[in-house]
Design an enzyme around this catalytic site. Structure first.
Site, PDB file in Angstrom:
ATOM      1  N   ARG A   1      12.175  -0.943   7.216  1.00  0.00           N
ATOM      2  CA  ARG A   1      12.738  -1.394   8.478  1.00  0.00           C
ATOM      3  C   ARG A   1      14.247  -1.450   8.347  1.00  0.00           C
ATOM      4  NH1 ARG A   1       8.975   0.117  10.415  1.00  0.00           N
ATOM      5  NH2 ARG A   1       7.349  -0.910  11.641  1.00  0.00           N
TER       6      ARG A   1
ATOM      7  N   ASP B   1      15.417   6.623   7.484  1.00  0.00           N
ATOM      8  CA  ASP B   1      14.523   6.873   8.612  1.00  0.00           C
ATOM      9  C   ASP B   1      14.575   5.734   9.626  1.00  0.00           C
ATOM     10  OD1 ASP B   1      12.406   8.462   9.883  1.00  0.00           O
ATOM     11  OD2 ASP B   1      11.107   6.745   9.428  1.00  0.00           O
TER      12      ASP B   1
ATOM     13  N   GLU C   1      17.998   1.174  16.924  1.00  0.00           N
ATOM     14  CA  GLU C   1      17.399   2.487  17.161  1.00  0.00           C
ATOM     15  C   GLU C   1      17.237   2.726  18.654  1.00  0.00           C
ATOM     16  OE1 GLU C   1      13.779   2.782  14.907  1.00  0.00           O
ATOM     17  OE2 GLU C   1      14.777   2.359  13.023  1.00  0.00           O
TER      18      GLU C   1
ATOM     19  N   HIS D   1      13.148   7.802  12.724  1.00  0.00           N
ATOM     20  CA  HIS D   1      11.988   6.905  12.603  1.00  0.00           C
ATOM     21  C   HIS D   1      10.660   7.672  12.739  1.00  0.00           C
ATOM     22  CE1 HIS D   1      10.819   2.403  12.954  1.00  0.00           C
ATOM     23  NE2 HIS D   1       9.850   3.098  12.383  1.00  0.00           N
TER      24      HIS D   1
ATOM     25  N   VAL E   1      12.653   3.711   4.229  1.00  0.00           N
ATOM     26  CA  VAL E   1      11.562   4.098   5.134  1.00  0.00           C
ATOM     27  C   VAL E   1      10.797   2.852   5.584  1.00  0.00           C
ATOM     28  CG1 VAL E   1      11.255   6.477   4.336  1.00  0.00           C
ATOM     29  CG2 VAL E   1      10.107   4.604   3.110  1.00  0.00           C
TER      30      VAL E   1
ATOM     31  N   THR F   1       0.828  -1.216   0.000  1.00  0.00           N
ATOM     32  CA  THR F   1       0.000   0.000   0.000  1.00  0.00           C
ATOM     33  C   THR F   1       0.859   1.260   0.000  1.00  0.00           C
ATOM     34  OG1 THR F   1      -1.619  -1.245   1.281  1.00  0.00           O
ATOM     35  CG2 THR F   1      -1.950   1.124   1.129  1.00  0.00           C
TER      36      THR F   1
END
Lengths: 303, 303
Positions: B221, B245, B250, B269, B219, B140
């Site tokens: 994982r 991102d 993280e 993120h 953008v 999507t």
């Protein structure tokens, strides 16, 4: 054809013109342009000096979209055609305008300030979809911005010097006298107006107050946005951010508070830069060459 | 209907659900979710704990697009329907991907590093128009990126787990086994793949070598892109830039060389952040409520 190319021009222009088989390119040194024009009919140049107007000159192809540096009346009187580089900047300036805008709404500017301190600080970000974007200056570049914004689901309105008979990508267009009203209806104002006496300060205190809690992008000319009013709008007027490629004074003086403002993204007047500048200018030149040689209409004739 | 909302959720979700007249919202404290589920049929949650599976549970609406945190088999066995938040992230992640990409091509990242030192340094910038962009992960979100890229004049290709019968915005699609070949054809690779055992390291040494002098955006994982291979590609492989991102670890550790790399743009993120997250999740929930109440099909049913 013999073409004299002024030595000051964006990267890529000389390469493109050198590679064109129909062009015999003359590349004088900075102080030898006038001499090279003796007996030459065609000059490709950004700069202008009175000595360039030799009796043999017939056509000046400007390297820039704006042509305010040329003596229009004098060229007309001398029977010289002036053509602009209109269209050469549209794709890259449109991309640059969105680069500045998205850097504000997605927090790239503030994230990069964090990055220089190795700080990981997630902050809320915004969406463009469904927002109203006003293009101040719906010329060739402005239309390219409007087209891309529409395709991404933004509602586009704008200002144009002569809005009568407008048939572009904006849903609604008004004349410069309604700039404050247009800013009131906008979430985002993108300024891409050329510098003329009537456009200086066009986006001032009133327009910024009308924009309110929105975003301002300037990829046109510095003086069109009133910088003092802009700083006040950022600090006291709720303006959410400003993305600026052009400034009243360039380079931007070290004393400007814009440098340190967390909601300001700055690029050093690079919106027009593109490795494809030369190939597109050559394309414009070739279209105009048809006009010069009587094979068709001039493509970007100014006078 | 009575709906239990897990207390950990993105900003805007609680407000949107509180304002929905048909919903009787229960907002337990973190350690009281299981108790609130006693006698409740509907749970809206990002997190999962075994104690949430009460005999009364009938429907779990995930707050995230990915659903790997849920025990799919166990839910199916218990007769519980799981619906994802698919579609809720698409507009903002697509805008974020372009924000990172344009920050590289228009030099915003490097300009902002200059800005923190008040340095005015014009550098060449690039154009996207006419370039080939590969979306790795045409779901999507990937489709929304593909749609926007096509509208801006880029040539779009991509990778999809099941490319058979594809009818989206990309000109050409291949399965994950051809990721290196797709990267070879691309100037820009945008990675938006969910984390599964089979996608870890999908964009590694070979894919980056195939991309060559291009740009990489992640953008999806962190683990999907091999960070060691990425740094090597930036330093020795000619990769022109990376907009990231997400990261293997993280927050990004202070020891990572990515922080200081001049051709890297970093956001913490935040690609999924949007003030419209809550309203869109409510929309997805309402569509699924039709399925729950037997008035129509489920909209984002996973199991």
């Amino acid at each position: 054809v013999r073409v004299v190319l002024h030595p000051r021009h964006p990267r890529g222009v000389a390469d493109a013109f050198r590679a064109a088989p129909e062009i015999e390119l003359v590349e004088p040194a900075p102080d030898e342009v006038a001499a090279a024009m003796d007996g030459s009919a065609i000059l490709v140049t950004h700069a202008w000096e009175p000595s360039f107007l030799t009796p043999s000159l017939r056509w000046v192809q400007s390297v820039s979209a704006g042509v305010d540096q040329f003596p229009l009346e004098q060229l007309t009187t001398a029977g010289v055609t002036l053509t602009s580089a209109r269209g050469v900047h549209a794709p890259q300036v449109a991309e640059h305008a969105f680069a500045l805008l998205l850097s504000l709404t997605r927090g790239i500017g503030v994230a990069m300030r964090d990055v220089t301190r190795k700080e990981w600080r997630p902050r809320m970000a915004e969406e463009l979809t469904g927002r109203t974007l006003a293009v101040i200056g719906l010329g060739t570049i402005g239309e390219e911005i409007a087209r891309r914004a529409s395709a991404w689901g933004l509602d586009v309105i704008g200002v144009k010097a002569n809005p009568a008979g407008y048939a572009g990508h904006a849903r609604m267009v008004a004349g410069p006298e309604r700039v404050v009203d247009i800013c009131r209806q906008a979430d985002i104002v993108v300024c891409v107006v050329p510098a003329t006496p009537s456009t200086m300060g066009l986006v001032g205190k009133d327009a910024l107050a009308a924009l309110g809690a929105g975003w301002l992008i300037n990829v046109g000319r510095g003086g069109v946005v009133d910088e003092e009013a802009l700083i006040d709008a950022l600090d006291n007027g709720g303006l959410r951010g400003a993305g600026l490629d052009v400034f009243a004074t360039e380079p931007l003086p070290a004393t400007s508070p814009l440098w340190d403002h967390p909601r300001v993204v700055i690029t050093p007047h690079t919106a027009g830069f593109s490795p494809r500048y030369g190939e597109r200018l050559l394309e414009v030149f070739r279209d105009n060459l048809d006009g010069y040689q009587g094979r068709g209409p001039w493509s970007t004739r100014v006078r």
